[in-house]
Design a protein around this motif. Structure first.
Motif, PDB file in Angstrom:
ATOM      1  N   GLY A  22     -46.752  14.034  76.949  1.00 48.30           N
ATOM      2  CA  GLY A  22     -47.371  13.251  75.881  1.00 48.30           C
ATOM      3  C   GLY A  22     -46.880  11.823  75.827  1.00 48.30           C
ATOM      4  N   VAL A  23     -46.677  11.214  77.003  1.00 47.80           N
ATOM      5  CA  VAL A  23     -46.146   9.850  77.048  1.00 47.80           C
ATOM      6  C   VAL A  23     -47.037   8.978  77.928  1.00 47.80           C
ATOM      7  CG1 VAL A  23     -43.773  10.609  76.681  1.00 47.80           C
ATOM      8  CG2 VAL A  23     -44.619  10.345  79.016  1.00 47.80           C
ATOM      9  N   SER A  24     -46.886   7.677  77.782  1.00 49.07           N
ATOM     10  CA  SER A  24     -47.605   6.721  78.617  1.00 49.07           C
ATOM     11  C   SER A  24     -46.908   6.588  79.967  1.00 49.07           C
ATOM     12  CB  SER A  24     -47.642   5.358  77.931  1.00 49.07           C
ATOM     13  OG  SER A  24     -46.328   4.822  77.865  1.00 49.07           O
ATOM     14  N   LEU A  25     -47.575   5.918  80.908  1.00 50.76           N
ATOM     15  CA  LEU A  25     -46.947   5.646  82.201  1.00 50.76           C
ATOM     16  C   LEU A  25     -45.682   4.808  82.027  1.00 50.76           C
ATOM     17  CD1 LEU A  25     -49.966   4.792  84.537  1.00 50.76           C
ATOM     18  CD2 LEU A  25     -48.463   6.789  84.694  1.00 50.76           C
ATOM     19  N   THR A  26     -45.739   3.833  81.130  1.00 49.60           N
ATOM     20  CA  THR A  26     -44.578   2.978  80.911  1.00 49.60           C
ATOM     21  C   THR A  26     -43.387   3.783  80.403  1.00 49.60           C
ATOM     22  OG1 THR A  26     -46.013   1.085  80.432  1.00 49.60           O
ATOM     23  CG2 THR A  26     -43.739   0.948  79.668  1.00 49.60           C
ATOM     24  N   ALA A 157     -34.979  18.286  70.487  1.00 51.02           N
ATOM     25  CA  ALA A 157     -35.136  17.484  71.703  1.00 51.02           C
ATOM     26  C   ALA A 157     -36.605  17.279  72.039  1.00 51.02           C
ATOM     27  CB  ALA A 157     -34.397  18.118  72.871  1.00 51.02           C
ATOM     28  N   LYS A 158     -37.414  16.929  71.010  1.00 48.02           N
ATOM     29  CA  LYS A 158     -38.841  16.706  71.203  1.00 48.02           C
ATOM     30  C   LYS A 158     -39.220  15.338  70.657  1.00 48.02           C
ATOM     31  CE  LYS A 158     -40.049  20.417  68.952  1.00 48.02           C
ATOM     32  NZ  LYS A 158     -40.838  21.529  68.349  1.00 48.02           N
ATOM     33  N   ALA A 159     -40.313  14.805  71.178  1.00 42.15           N
ATOM     34  CA  ALA A 159     -40.843  13.540  70.670  1.00 42.15           C
ATOM     35  C   ALA A 159     -42.351  13.656  70.556  1.00 42.15           C
ATOM     36  CB  ALA A 159     -40.471  12.383  71.586  1.00 42.15           C
ATOM     37  N   GLU A 160     -42.900  13.191  69.452  1.00 38.04           N
ATOM     38  CA  GLU A 160     -44.340  13.216  69.227  1.00 38.04           C
ATOM     39  C   GLU A 160     -44.867  11.787  69.260  1.00 38.04           C
ATOM     40  OE1 GLU A 160     -47.563  14.713  65.835  1.00 38.04           O
ATOM     41  OE2 GLU A 160     -45.417  14.710  65.395  1.00 38.04           O
ATOM     42  N   THR A 161     -45.891  11.550  70.048  1.00 35.17           N
ATOM     43  CA  THR A 161     -46.523  10.234  70.105  1.00 35.17           C
ATOM     44  C   THR A 161     -47.650  10.170  69.088  1.00 35.17           C
ATOM     45  OG1 THR A 161     -45.999   9.998  72.458  1.00 35.17           O
ATOM     46  CG2 THR A 161     -47.745   8.592  71.577  1.00 35.17           C
ATOM     47  N   VAL A 162     -47.630   9.152  68.227  1.00 31.57           N
ATOM     48  CA  VAL A 162     -48.651   9.005  67.191  1.00 31.57           C
ATOM     49  C   VAL A 162     -49.215   7.597  67.220  1.00 31.57           C
ATOM     50  CG1 VAL A 162     -47.545  10.726  65.692  1.00 31.57           C
ATOM     51  CG2 VAL A 162     -47.009   8.302  65.384  1.00 31.57           C
TER      52      VAL A 162
END
Length: 207
Positions: A22-26, A157-162
């Protein structure tokens, strides 16, 4: 002799990994401790002749807990995501036009990534499900900007992209449908703005 893989195989796998995380290429490149252009050039530019090196593939794999070119078996168990990384599509002419527009907006420019909106969190700001958002990681957010942010759950240890509307110091939904969500304060530790949406693209309905 190690097995040789094509650029298309590498690109397909990189896209699968970033969707899994759930992350961008960058952001994927940052976590892998490699230059963003290492992933952006082969993924965003179909004419780029270079391949991703074995060392870089291994670094990306390590971020996801995989082996190079091993696909994730399941998606991570967060709530349904606001958006997903844009994947190029060649189904029809309309999709091809969108592909070309996205490539022109991100090609050769570090820190720019494309995402597809999946929720109604920003419908009153004019961003609807299916819209493609170009996120610039180099811009400083200003009030009323639409921003890409990450909310970290350090215990799990999780990250949510919003994607949210920025009203310093808060992130807000702007929707008739999502009325129960509380503002989230940007604190630079558990809530971090990663970039600013500077362009929104929309395909013709039914395309």
């Amino acid at each position: 002799m190690p097995m040789q893989h094509s650029k298309d195989e590498q690109v397909a796998w990189i896209n699968a990994v970033r969707e899994y995380l759930g992350v961008s290429l960058t952001e994927l490149a940052r976590r892998a401790k490699i230059a963003p252009s290492t992933l952006q050039r082969p993924v965003n530019d179909p004419d780029y002749p270079g391949m991703i090196s074995g060392r870089s593939m291994a670094a990306v794999a390590a971020v996801a807990g995989l082996r190079p070119l091993q696909y994730p078996t399941r998606m991570r168990g967060l709530a349904e995501a606001d958006a997903s990384p844009f994947t190029y599509d060649d189904r029809n002419d309309a999709a091809d036009n969108l592909n070309r527009a996205v490539r022109e907006l991100v090609k050769g420019r570090n820190g720019r990534d494309a995402w597809v909106m999946k929720s109604y969190a920003l419908e009153l700001a004019g961003v609807m499900p299916g819209d493609v958002m170009i996120v610039d990681m180099n811009l400083t957010p200003r009030p009323r900007d639409i921003v890409c942010a990450q909310i970290y759950d350090w215990s799990g240890a999780k990250a949510e992209t919003v994607f949210r509307l920025y009203e310093a110091p808060y992130l807000l939904t702007h929707s008739m449908r999502l009325t129960g969500e509380k503002p989230v304060a940007v604190d630079g530790t558990t809530v971090i703005i990663k970039g600013v949406v500077d362009t929104v693209l929309r395909s013709r309905a039914g395309s």
